[in-house]
Design an enzyme around this catalytic site. Structure first.
Site, PDB file in Angstrom:
ATOM      1  N   SER A 126       0.839  -1.191   0.000  1.00  0.00           N
ATOM      2  CA  SER A 126       0.000   0.000   0.000  1.00  0.00           C
ATOM      3  C   SER A 126       0.876   1.244   0.000  1.00  0.00           C
ATOM      4  O   SER A 126       2.044   1.193   0.366  1.00  0.00           O
ATOM      5  CB  SER A 126      -0.908   0.002   1.232  1.00  0.00           C
ATOM      6  N   SER A 157       2.046   5.187  -1.933  1.00  0.00           N
ATOM      7  CA  SER A 157       2.324   5.769  -3.247  1.00  0.00           C
ATOM      8  C   SER A 157       3.348   4.985  -4.052  1.00  0.00           C
ATOM      9  O   SER A 157       3.224   4.860  -5.277  1.00  0.00           O
ATOM     10  CB  SER A 157       2.787   7.222  -3.080  1.00  0.00           C
ATOM     11  N   ASP A 208       6.432  -3.651  -1.421  1.00  0.00           N
ATOM     12  CA  ASP A 208       5.746  -2.649  -0.608  1.00  0.00           C
ATOM     13  C   ASP A 208       6.684  -1.468  -0.405  1.00  0.00           C
ATOM     14  O   ASP A 208       7.829  -1.473  -0.879  1.00  0.00           O
ATOM     15  CB  ASP A 208       5.336  -3.264   0.735  1.00  0.00           C
ATOM     16  N   GLY A 209       6.210  -0.461   0.306  1.00  0.00           N
ATOM     17  CA  GLY A 209       7.036   0.675   0.671  1.00  0.00           C
ATOM     18  C   GLY A 209       7.209   0.728   2.179  1.00  0.00           C
ATOM     19  O   GLY A 209       6.807  -0.185   2.898  1.00  0.00           O
ATOM     20  N   LYS A 233       6.183   1.175   9.320  1.00  0.00           N
ATOM     21  CA  LYS A 233       5.187   1.130   8.262  1.00  0.00           C
ATOM     22  C   LYS A 233       3.829   1.455   8.861  1.00  0.00           C
ATOM     23  O   LYS A 233       3.656   1.450  10.061  1.00  0.00           O
ATOM     24  CB  LYS A 233       5.148  -0.259   7.613  1.00  0.00           C
ATOM     25  N   GLY A 283       1.764   4.181   7.550  1.00  0.00           N
ATOM     26  CA  GLY A 283       1.312   5.546   7.321  1.00  0.00           C
ATOM     27  C   GLY A 283      -0.018   5.610   6.589  1.00  0.00           C
ATOM     28  O   GLY A 283      -0.788   6.552   6.757  1.00  0.00           O
ATOM     29  N   GLU A 288      -0.304  -5.538   5.699  1.00  0.00           N
ATOM     30  CA  GLU A 288       1.028  -5.477   5.082  1.00  0.00           C
ATOM     31  C   GLU A 288       1.978  -6.466   5.748  1.00  0.00           C
ATOM     32  O   GLU A 288       2.752  -7.158   5.072  1.00  0.00           O
ATOM     33  CB  GLU A 288       1.585  -4.050   5.194  1.00  0.00           C
ATOM     34  N   LYS A 300      13.562   8.419   3.128  1.00  0.00           N
ATOM     35  CA  LYS A 300      13.051   7.503   4.143  1.00  0.00           C
ATOM     36  C   LYS A 300      14.154   6.893   5.005  1.00  0.00           C
ATOM     37  O   LYS A 300      13.859   6.183   5.968  1.00  0.00           O
ATOM     38  CB  LYS A 300      12.252   6.384   3.471  1.00  0.00           C
TER      39      LYS A 300
END
Length: 239
Positions: free
Chosen positions: A39, A41, A95-96, A108, A110, A117, A135
């Site tokens: 999830s 951007s 993922d980010g 994670k 945000g 996740e 980051k």
């Protein structure tokens, strides 16, 4: 390999970095793979790139998404889905993250999807976290720590958190209402303390509090791919 973090970014830089990371990650997807979609951007760019491959190459894969937003996007792009209740193992999860320290420990959540996740990361044979250089931090805590909490007894959970020194606020929507996760829970964003040199200890302590569903710390084996403003990508992994 070490690099200096850039001090000046534009929105175009951010978009370019995320797209480049996504293109490099999506090149790893092979026919027949089961792919976990994160999830946020950067994960969104990966989903867009994956959808393009599915459309242009008729790439036969199946996916599981960590949030309703990611699921709807992937569905619109024609990406077929696995039943998340039956998917025991995923070949690749992308993922980010909101923050990554030197030991590749992360914060994670945000976007409010931290519980799902982390389930995908637990299921992944190979986990890749895509971040831009902003980051990277020396110590976790600049970004508020999200904690997913059951609505039942949430005020008592907040009291226990405060007594143990974890002070924050309930996440709100743009309309001023409490944010509700895809699992029907609340998010409490901890702003104090603002430094977690030993996040493993905090994670254990927090998960002992009844009513806490999960905590935004990720301490798991994963590759972290860092995109820089000059266009380079550095792949990091704790071995």
């Amino acid at each position: 390999m070490s690099k200096q973090v850039a001090h000046s970014f534009s929105s175009e830089d951010f978009s370019f970095i995320k797209q480049k990371l996504a293109r490099e990650a999506v090149a790893l997807v092979e026919p027949g793979m089961r792919v976990g979609l994160g999830s946020g951007s950067t994960a969104r760019e990966f989903i867009l790139a994956l959808g393009e491959r599915v459309r242009n190459e008729r790439l036969a894969i199946t996916a599981v998404a960590s949030s309703r937003i990611s699921h709807l996007l992937a569905q619109a792009l024609g990406i077929p889905f696995l039943d998340p209740a039956l998917s025991q193992e995923l070949d690749l999860v992308v993922d980010g993250a909101d923050e990554v320290d030197a030991n590749l420990r992360m914060i994670k959540g945000g976007g409010g999807a931290l519980f799902r996740e982390k389930i995908l990361l637990q299921s992944g044979k190979r986990n890749i976290i895509l971040v831009d250089e902003r980051k990277l931090v020396s110590v976790l805590g600049t970004f508020p720590l999200p904690i997913e909490i059951s609505p039942f007894g949430c005020s008592s959970v907040e009291k226990v958190l405060n007594q143990q020194g974890y002070i924050g606020d309930w996440r709100k929507t743009s309309h001023g209402e409490r944010f509700i996760t895809d699992n029907g829970n609340y998010i409490y964003d901890v702003s104090s303390p603002d430094s977690y040199p030993h996040p493993e200890e905090d994670l254990i302590r927090l998960l002992q509090i009844r009513g806490i569903i999960d905590v935004g710390f990720v301490i798991a084996k994963a590759e972290v791919w860092v995109g820089y403003a000059d266009g380079t990508v550095v792949r990091k992994e704790i071995t």
